[in-house]
Every structure is written in C-alpha cells, then in structure tokens.
Design a protein around this motif. Sequence first.
Motif, PDB file in Angstrom:
ATOM      1  N   PRO A  12      10.609  -2.900   4.757  1.00  0.00           N
ATOM      2  CA  PRO A  12      11.449  -1.842   5.542  1.00  0.00           C
ATOM      3  C   PRO A  12      11.482  -1.750   6.899  1.00  0.00           C
ATOM      4  O   PRO A  12      12.343  -1.344   7.512  1.00  0.00           O
TER       5      PRO A  12
ATOM      6  N   SER B 133       2.360   3.677 -18.647  1.00  0.00           N
ATOM      7  CA  SER B 133       1.772   4.119 -17.494  1.00  0.00           C
ATOM      8  C   SER B 133       0.882   5.432 -17.425  1.00  0.00           C
ATOM      9  O   SER B 133       1.156   6.203 -18.295  1.00  0.00           O
TER      10      SER B 133
ATOM     11  N   ALA C 162       9.845   2.842 -12.981  1.00  0.00           N
ATOM     12  CA  ALA C 162       8.776   3.557 -13.217  1.00  0.00           C
ATOM     13  C   ALA C 162       8.932   4.694 -14.405  1.00  0.00           C
ATOM     14  O   ALA C 162       8.056   4.991 -15.399  1.00  0.00           O
ATOM     15  N   LEU C 163      10.363   4.989 -14.302  1.00  0.00           N
ATOM     16  CA  LEU C 163      10.636   6.168 -15.376  1.00  0.00           C
ATOM     17  C   LEU C 163      10.624   5.719 -16.785  1.00  0.00           C
ATOM     18  O   LEU C 163      10.216   6.201 -17.553  1.00  0.00           O
TER      19      LEU C 163
ATOM     20  N   SER D 255      14.288   1.084  -3.595  1.00  0.00           N
ATOM     21  CA  SER D 255      13.432   2.183  -4.291  1.00  0.00           C
ATOM     22  C   SER D 255      13.968   2.846  -5.380  1.00  0.00           C
ATOM     23  O   SER D 255      13.160   3.047  -6.329  1.00  0.00           O
ATOM     24  N   LYS D 256      15.208   2.830  -5.616  1.00  0.00           N
ATOM     25  CA  LYS D 256      15.789   3.358  -6.854  1.00  0.00           C
ATOM     26  C   LYS D 256      15.375   2.421  -8.037  1.00  0.00           C
ATOM     27  O   LYS D 256      15.174   3.298  -9.001  1.00  0.00           O
TER      28      LYS D 256
ATOM     29  N   ARG E 291      18.910   2.813   5.603  1.00  0.00           N
ATOM     30  CA  ARG E 291      19.401   3.831   4.727  1.00  0.00           C
ATOM     31  C   ARG E 291      19.465   3.189   3.251  1.00  0.00           C
ATOM     32  O   ARG E 291      20.219   3.708   2.236  1.00  0.00           O
ATOM     33  N   ASN E 292      19.189   1.703   3.073  1.00  0.00           N
ATOM     34  CA  ASN E 292      19.228   1.435   1.969  1.00  0.00           C
ATOM     35  C   ASN E 292      18.228   1.484   0.681  1.00  0.00           C
ATOM     36  O   ASN E 292      17.097   1.320   0.998  1.00  0.00           O
ATOM     37  N   ARG E 293      18.979   2.452  -0.124  1.00  0.00           N
ATOM     38  CA  ARG E 293      17.866   3.201  -0.950  1.00  0.00           C
ATOM     39  C   ARG E 293      17.828   2.528  -2.445  1.00  0.00           C
ATOM     40  O   ARG E 293      17.155   2.684  -3.188  1.00  0.00           O
TER      41      ARG E 293
ATOM     42  N   GLY F 295       6.943   5.201 -17.799  1.00  0.00           N
ATOM     43  CA  GLY F 295       6.762   6.861 -18.379  1.00  0.00           C
ATOM     44  C   GLY F 295       7.130   6.936 -19.783  1.00  0.00           C
ATOM     45  O   GLY F 295       6.463   7.504 -20.410  1.00  0.00           O
TER      46      GLY F 295
ATOM     47  N   ILE G 147       0.797  -1.174  -0.142  1.00  0.00           N
ATOM     48  CA  ILE G 147       0.063   0.172   0.022  1.00  0.00           C
ATOM     49  C   ILE G 147       0.865   1.115  -0.107  1.00  0.00           C
ATOM     50  O   ILE G 147       0.566   2.267  -0.571  1.00  0.00           O
ATOM     51  N   LEU G 148       2.239   1.226   0.532  1.00  0.00           N
ATOM     52  CA  LEU G 148       2.954   2.343   0.810  1.00  0.00           C
ATOM     53  C   LEU G 148       3.900   2.322  -0.305  1.00  0.00           C
ATOM     54  O   LEU G 148       4.218   3.182  -0.944  1.00  0.00           O
ATOM     55  N   MET G 149       4.568   1.303  -0.387  1.00  0.00           N
ATOM     56  CA  MET G 149       5.924   1.111  -1.143  1.00  0.00           C
ATOM     57  C   MET G 149       5.340   0.811  -2.537  1.00  0.00           C
ATOM     58  O   MET G 149       4.320   0.188  -2.859  1.00  0.00           O
ATOM     59  N   PRO G 150       6.228   0.740  -3.354  1.00  0.00           N
ATOM     60  CA  PRO G 150       5.898   0.512  -5.038  1.00  0.00           C
ATOM     61  C   PRO G 150       5.476  -0.816  -5.043  1.00  0.00           C
ATOM     62  O   PRO G 150       6.346  -1.612  -4.298  1.00  0.00           O
TER      63      PRO G 150
ATOM     64  N   PHE H 280      12.121   3.008  -9.028  1.00  0.00           N
ATOM     65  CA  PHE H 280      12.106   4.484  -9.659  1.00  0.00           C
ATOM     66  C   PHE H 280      12.495   4.560 -11.205  1.00  0.00           C
ATOM     67  O   PHE H 280      11.494   5.024 -11.944  1.00  0.00           O
TER      68      PHE H 280
END
Lengths: 161, 176
Positions: B147, B176, B167-168, B160-161, B155-157, B171, B137-140, B164
Amino acid sequence: MGVNTNPVLGGDGFVTTKLSSFANWARKNSLWPMPFGTACCAIEMMGAFASRFDLSRFGAEVVRFSPRQADLMIVSGTITYKMASVCRKIYDQMPEPKWVIAMGSCTCGGGPFDSYAVVQGIDEFLPVDVYVGGCPPRPEALIDAVMKIQKKIEREGAPIV
Amino acid sequence: MSFDLQAVIDSLKSNFPDTILDIKTFRNETTLLIKKEKIQEFCMYLKNNFDFKFIVDITAVDYLERKTPRYEVVYYLHRFGPEYSENVRIRLKVEVPEEDTRVLSVTPFWSGANWLEREVYDLFGIEFVGHPDLRRILMPEEYNAHPLRKDFDVRNREPSKRCFEKALKEGESGTS
Ligand code: SF4
C-alpha cells in the motif's frame, strides 16, 4: 403496573406488572458494557467510566472484558479491516439480548481515515443501535448514548427467552 | 570532546573507495548513498569499528516517475557516546531498481532490524535477502498489494475487504 398494599401481608406493598416489562426494567438499569476501545476515543470512554462522569449512575459500571458476560458493546476507536473480524467475533460471543454503541466518527463512518485499511463505518458488519458523533465525543455524549439505549430497551425491549 | 564524524567518513572513503556514491551533509545530518550490494559489509564495518550499535529505523521511499532507480531504502544508525555530544546519527541510503527489489538484510548485525525490514517488505514490497522470517507485519498475511507504493490507490479498500471476508468465514467455521 400497579402498587398494592395488603393488610393481610402486614401492610407491605407488592407490585403487579408484566414479566416482560419487569425484565426490561432490570436490563436497562444493569447494562454491562464490553469496551471495544481501539484508539483515542477509548480514552474518552475511560473518562466516562471514571469518577468525574461516573457511568455507574446509570447502572453501567460493570465493565466486562469477557464478551460472555456483557450485553452492551461500546466500539470506540478506529476499526481497521484486520480488526473488524475480531470485533465481529467478540460481538458474536456476546449472549442475546445485546446492543451496540458506535462511539466516535471513526466507528460511525471512518472518521478522518479515508484509507485502504480502515472500515468506513462499523455498520458494514455490525448492527449499531446508537451512533455518537465527535472526534472524540465528550463523555457526556457517551452517557447520552447509554441513556438512549436505556430508552430503547424500555420502548422495544427484547424477548425474555 | 565531541565525536569526529569526519574521521569516520574519511576511513569509510579509504576502505570503500567504490562503494560510496554520494555524501550529503545538511544541518549536521550526514547521508551516504552507497551501492546496494555492499550494504552488509558497510554496516558491519560501521558497527564493529565505530560502535554504531543501534539501528534506529529502516524505511523506504518510492520515487515513481520522478527518478530511476525507483526505490530508495534508508537506514538510520545511531552510536551512543559516553558523552551526550558523542551521540552520533548517520543515514545510509541504497537505490533499488524496480526490476530487482532485493536488498541484503542487515538482521545479522542488528536483530532490531527484523521487524523494521518486515514493515518495509509489507508496505513497499522490497525483499530482504537473508531475513530469517520475512512475512507481512501490518497488513493481513494474504493481502496482495503493497500500500505505500505510489501506484497503489490509497482509497482502494478491496484487498482489505477480501481479507476481512476470508477471516470472517474462517471464524465461522472455527478454524482460527
Ligand atoms: S473518532 Fe477521532 S478521537 Fe475517535 S478514534 Fe477516531 S480519530 Fe480518534
């Protein structure tokens, strides 16, 4: 640029200038912002638009919620990675020429959120023109940023077509 | 007249003799530790007999290396009394071991539990059996970690990256 008066034209003046400086003069005095407010900084941005600080004094009061009609993106608020693709998409939908203000510590470098979900600075995916620090910055700081953008447009301009 | 919580607890004790593992009362807050398998019967009983009509929150705790079983799922139930002094809140906990992170869903009794359970699933990876729509519901959606687990580096991004960037790309190709 020179001001001329001509008696043949009934004494009315006219101005000679270059098309590019005329276009940039018009651009800098009619910036149409696209507000991308995602968190607390957006409240301060609203403050800057409202009557006390009144961004319309700088020609930037026509807030457009459609990116197709805007040329200044004010990103104000925490940008998470889930939001980042949306932010980028909206930026891509804005017509050229366009400028970006990163408002607040969050957009400049992640702010207090050194966490798994937050982008550590929107310059990871957007070309930023002016950074405004502060958590949140005061409306005066945002006004200063808009004036810096105006100076930048005057100085560098952008191609006309 | 104030609501008699002790009567509720007594009735629960006599109706569910082996289900309640522990009862704690601290500063007028009552916490019941119950068996994981019995959560549905227990909630239904509380709702139907004592009017606990509102699920305030569902959350979880990760006691990594401090306790086994590793997880606890926590439920906050609320009863609206006609009088202010009859408003009662009760806390239920179930222990969830690391090897089997499945818990029965309480969405049949409170539809408000839907998003709460999705949140716990998203951030802790606890599966709610019987949930009608168990998605993040919160994360992609294609995020591949949980998490709020204590063994996740905050701090492990990288996950998420990755989402992202995906998704780019979508797009750009206009899907999407
Ligand atoms: S910089 Fe501070 S005020 Fe601005 S969005 Fe981030 S946390 Fe909020």
